[in-house]
Design a protein around this motif. Structure first.
Motif, mmCIF file in Angstrom:
data_model
loop_
_atom_site.group_PDB
_atom_site.id
_atom_site.type_symbol
_atom_site.label_atom_id
_atom_site.label_comp_id
_atom_site.label_asym_id
_atom_site.label_seq_id
_atom_site.Cartn_x
_atom_site.Cartn_y
_atom_site.Cartn_z
ATOM 1 N N ALA A 311 2.139 -3.971 -14.775
ATOM 2 C CA ALA A 311 1.599 -2.976 -13.845
ATOM 3 C C ALA A 311 1.668 -3.504 -12.411
ATOM 4 O O ALA A 311 1.402 -4.680 -12.154
ATOM 5 C CB ALA A 311 0.158 -2.631 -14.200
ATOM 6 N N ILE A 312 2.037 -2.608 -11.496
ATOM 7 C CA ILE A 312 1.993 -2.890 -10.062
ATOM 8 C C ILE A 312 0.693 -2.304 -9.519
ATOM 9 O O ILE A 312 0.367 -1.137 -9.807
ATOM 10 C CB ILE A 312 3.186 -2.242 -9.339
ATOM 11 C CG1 ILE A 312 4.509 -2.714 -9.949
ATOM 12 C CG2 ILE A 312 3.149 -2.536 -7.840
ATOM 13 C CD1 ILE A 312 5.695 -1.868 -9.542
ATOM 14 N N ARG A 313 -0.061 -3.089 -8.747
ATOM 15 C CA ARG A 313 -1.295 -2.569 -8.164
ATOM 16 C C ARG A 313 -1.356 -2.995 -6.704
ATOM 17 O O ARG A 313 -1.744 -4.115 -6.378
ATOM 18 C CB ARG A 313 -2.517 -3.080 -8.918
ATOM 19 C CG ARG A 313 -3.733 -2.168 -8.729
ATOM 20 C CD ARG A 313 -4.929 -2.664 -9.494
ATOM 21 N NE ARG A 313 -5.703 -3.624 -8.725
ATOM 22 C CZ ARG A 313 -6.380 -4.627 -9.242
ATOM 23 N NH1 ARG A 313 -6.343 -4.841 -10.535
ATOM 24 N NH2 ARG A 313 -7.091 -5.437 -8.489
ATOM 25 N N LEU A 314 -0.953 -2.086 -5.842
ATOM 26 C CA LEU A 314 -0.940 -2.363 -4.415
ATOM 27 C C LEU A 314 -2.252 -1.931 -3.783
ATOM 28 O O LEU A 314 -2.695 -0.790 -3.975
ATOM 29 C CB LEU A 314 0.218 -1.629 -3.735
ATOM 30 C CG LEU A 314 1.639 -2.021 -4.172
ATOM 31 C CD1 LEU A 314 2.659 -1.180 -3.427
ATOM 32 C CD2 LEU A 314 1.894 -3.504 -3.946
ATOM 33 N N ASP A 315 -2.871 -2.831 -3.049
ATOM 34 C CA ASP A 315 -4.096 -2.533 -2.307
ATOM 35 C C ASP A 315 -3.864 -2.865 -0.841
ATOM 36 O O ASP A 315 -3.248 -3.883 -0.512
ATOM 37 C CB ASP A 315 -5.268 -3.358 -2.839
ATOM 38 C CG ASP A 315 -5.585 -3.029 -4.296
ATOM 39 O OD1 ASP A 315 -5.644 -1.832 -4.627
ATOM 40 O OD2 ASP A 315 -5.757 -3.964 -5.094
ATOM 41 N N VAL A 316 -4.371 -1.994 0.036
ATOM 42 C CA VAL A 316 -4.255 -2.231 1.468
ATOM 43 C C VAL A 316 -5.653 -2.341 2.054
ATOM 44 O O VAL A 316 -6.556 -1.577 1.694
ATOM 45 C CB VAL A 316 -3.432 -1.116 2.160
ATOM 46 C CG1 VAL A 316 -4.063 0.253 1.937
ATOM 47 C CG2 VAL A 316 -3.246 -1.408 3.638
ATOM 48 N N ASP A 337 5.918 -7.547 -10.010
ATOM 49 C CA ASP A 337 6.411 -7.437 -8.647
ATOM 50 C C ASP A 337 6.785 -5.983 -8.376
ATOM 51 O O ASP A 337 7.337 -5.294 -9.245
ATOM 52 C CB ASP A 337 7.644 -8.326 -8.448
ATOM 53 C CG ASP A 337 7.382 -9.775 -8.825
ATOM 54 O OD1 ASP A 337 6.213 -10.198 -8.741
ATOM 55 O OD2 ASP A 337 8.336 -10.472 -9.186
ATOM 56 N N GLY A 338 6.483 -5.509 -7.167
ATOM 57 C CA GLY A 338 6.754 -4.108 -6.858
ATOM 58 C C GLY A 338 7.071 -3.892 -5.397
ATOM 59 O O GLY A 338 6.786 -4.739 -4.542
ATOM 60 N N LEU A 376 7.028 -6.858 -2.934
ATOM 61 C CA LEU A 376 5.869 -7.738 -2.832
ATOM 62 C C LEU A 376 5.612 -8.307 -4.218
ATOM 63 O O LEU A 376 5.334 -7.578 -5.172
ATOM 64 C CB LEU A 376 4.640 -6.977 -2.334
ATOM 65 C CG LEU A 376 3.385 -7.821 -2.105
ATOM 66 C CD1 LEU A 376 3.640 -8.907 -1.058
ATOM 67 C CD2 LEU A 376 2.211 -6.942 -1.689
ATOM 68 N N ARG A 377 5.700 -9.623 -4.331
ATOM 69 C CA ARG A 377 5.554 -10.263 -5.631
ATOM 70 C C ARG A 377 4.105 -10.215 -6.108
ATOM 71 O O ARG A 377 3.175 -10.193 -5.304
ATOM 72 C CB ARG A 377 6.061 -11.695 -5.542
ATOM 73 C CG ARG A 377 7.500 -11.774 -5.084
ATOM 74 C CD ARG A 377 7.893 -13.172 -4.694
ATOM 75 N NE ARG A 377 8.239 -13.963 -5.849
ATOM 76 C CZ ARG A 377 8.124 -15.280 -5.904
ATOM 77 N NH1 ARG A 377 7.640 -15.940 -4.867
ATOM 78 N NH2 ARG A 377 8.472 -15.947 -6.991
ATOM 79 N N ALA A 378 3.944 -10.168 -7.409
ATOM 80 C CA ALA A 378 2.605 -10.084 -7.998
ATOM 81 C C ALA A 378 1.766 -11.279 -7.566
ATOM 82 O O ALA A 378 2.225 -12.420 -7.571
ATOM 83 C CB ALA A 378 2.709 -10.036 -9.521
ATOM 84 N N GLY A 379 0.521 -10.999 -7.168
ATOM 85 C CA GLY A 379 -0.378 -12.047 -6.729
ATOM 86 C C GLY A 379 -0.182 -12.462 -5.283
ATOM 87 O O GLY A 379 -0.887 -13.350 -4.801
#
Length: 399
Positions: A311-316, A337-338, A376-379
């Protein structure tokens, strides 16, 4: 009627149990995992990448020597102390560019013997030697003779392997190559034209099955991709450069090719459900480094190996700095990564701002925009701009 019903129920239970037993019989144990460390000049990031990956891999396959197209030997500067401290088996990989002239066989063996001695003195448990050569199918007979000549001058007990291309599987000359080594590593990525993509899970499974039939009981491994490349093309669409590790200047004609973690995970799943008898292990290319934008993050690679949902989880978020200003930071809190957001919208009483790291600020609408957005790589997190507001602002990502 009750007895018939009970018998039917018992029969159904027996059939279910047999089906489950058949499933268990078909499903194999988890395949061992190894990884390539593909750095000629080790830096602090390469060294730092080894320890966090020790629990995933039983073996590191380390680029040790390279015979270049310019006719020169290049010896990698690996961190031998770090490899020894990992307590993992280490295979030495020799990369052979261009052709493999028989004239360098004796020299190759001498170079390898010296390197083996150096690594053993450093306390490394050397578990084998692997030759990586993209030999033309028409030259397999010459390659087999080269391998026999080199092997004759190496320690007799040292396992010898080769990387292999799917195109070899139909060649009668392949038998001579396989007889000269102990195992092969079938590469199922980056073996087609760039416009056909970097990896195809269905085609990879077909190649694996056909390789197993072709090679019989001889043991083999499968090399899987955990990276991406950028292919630069000319005005006619012909590839002129492949960027696999660096971030070289880009042109409008360039294309990003990425091995999709979901597709790779799907192949792994089929290998677990329908095991291949002679398949020994999976070898990943390549060990992720912190700032390596071409490789998967270790978090994504770990999730694929451990068969976790991706899962990709992007937070801003806005990170206050000083004088009412704050950095706009995007974080990938998922395990895959996403692609970063193309647009981040800022809502609030804000006086100004600017974009960084490739993002452009639009003051009329208070947007931060980038086309196309990077991965953007995970973590990982990345600052994409800053803003100054009179009151707390809210941020959201536009699809």
């Amino acid at each position: 009627m009750r007895r018939i019903g009970f018998a039917a129920f018992a029969l159904a239970g027996l059939l279910a149990a047999l089906a489950l037993a058949r499933h268990w019989t078909m499903a194999g144990p988890p395949l061992p995992q190894a990884v390539y460390v593909w750095q000629r000049q080790w830096d602090a990031e390469t060294t730092a990448a080894v320890a966090p990956s020790r629990d995933l891999f039983h073996q590191y396959r380390v680029l040790g020597l390279q015979w270049g197209s310019d006719g020169r030997w290049v010896k990698s500067r690996a961190d031998l102390a770090t490899l020894a401290a990992s307590k993992r088996a280490v295979a030495v990989v020799m990369r052979i560019e261009g052709t493999a002239p028989l004239a360098i066989a004796a020299d190759a063996a001498g170079q390898l013997r010296a390197l083996l001695a150096e690594w053993r003195i450093a306390g490394i448990r050397v578990s084998g030697i692997e030759f990586d050569h993209d030999c033309a199918t028409s030259q397999l007979t010459v390659y087999a003779q080269w391998l026999r000549t080199v092997r004759a001058s190496l320690p007799e007990a040292m396992p010898i392997g080769i990387t292999a291309l799917p195109t070899w599987r139909t060649a009668t000359e392949l038998d001579g190559v396989l007889q000269a080594v102990d195992y092969s590593v079938l590469q199922v990525h980056a073996v087609r034209r760039p416009e056909e993509g970097l990896f195809d899970a269905e085609l990879a499974r077909q190649w694996i099955d056909e390789w197993a039939v072709r090679t019989g009981s001889r043991p083999f491994d499968v090399a899987l991709p955990a990276y991406g490349v950028r292919v630069e093309v000319d005005d006619t669409g012909k590839p002129i450069r492949v960027d696999g590790e660096q971030d070289l200047p880009r042109t409008a004609q360039g294309r990003e090719l990425v091995a999709d973690p979901v597709a790779v995970a799907r192949l792994l799943e089929t290998l677990q459900r329908r095991p291949v008898q002679a398949l020994r292990e999976i070898v990943w290319f390549r060990l992720p480094r912190r700032t390596d934008q071409r490789a998967w993050s270790l978090r994504t690679l770990r999730a694929v190996i451990e068969r976790k949902p991706l899962a990709i989880r992007l937070d801003v978020a806005l990170h206050p700095v000083a004088n009412g200003a704050g950095d706009v930071v995007v974080t990938n809190n998922g395990n895959r990564d996403g692609v970063m957001p193309g647009v981040v919208v800022i809502n609030g009483r804000c006086a100004g701002g600017d974009g960084v790291n490739g993002y452009q600020f639009t003051p009329e609408r208070f947007h931060l925009r980038m086309t196309p957005p990077p991965v953007l790589r995970a973590g990982h997190r990345r600052t994409i701009g800053w803003i100054r507001c009179d009151a707390p602002a809210t941020l959201h990502i536009e699809p």
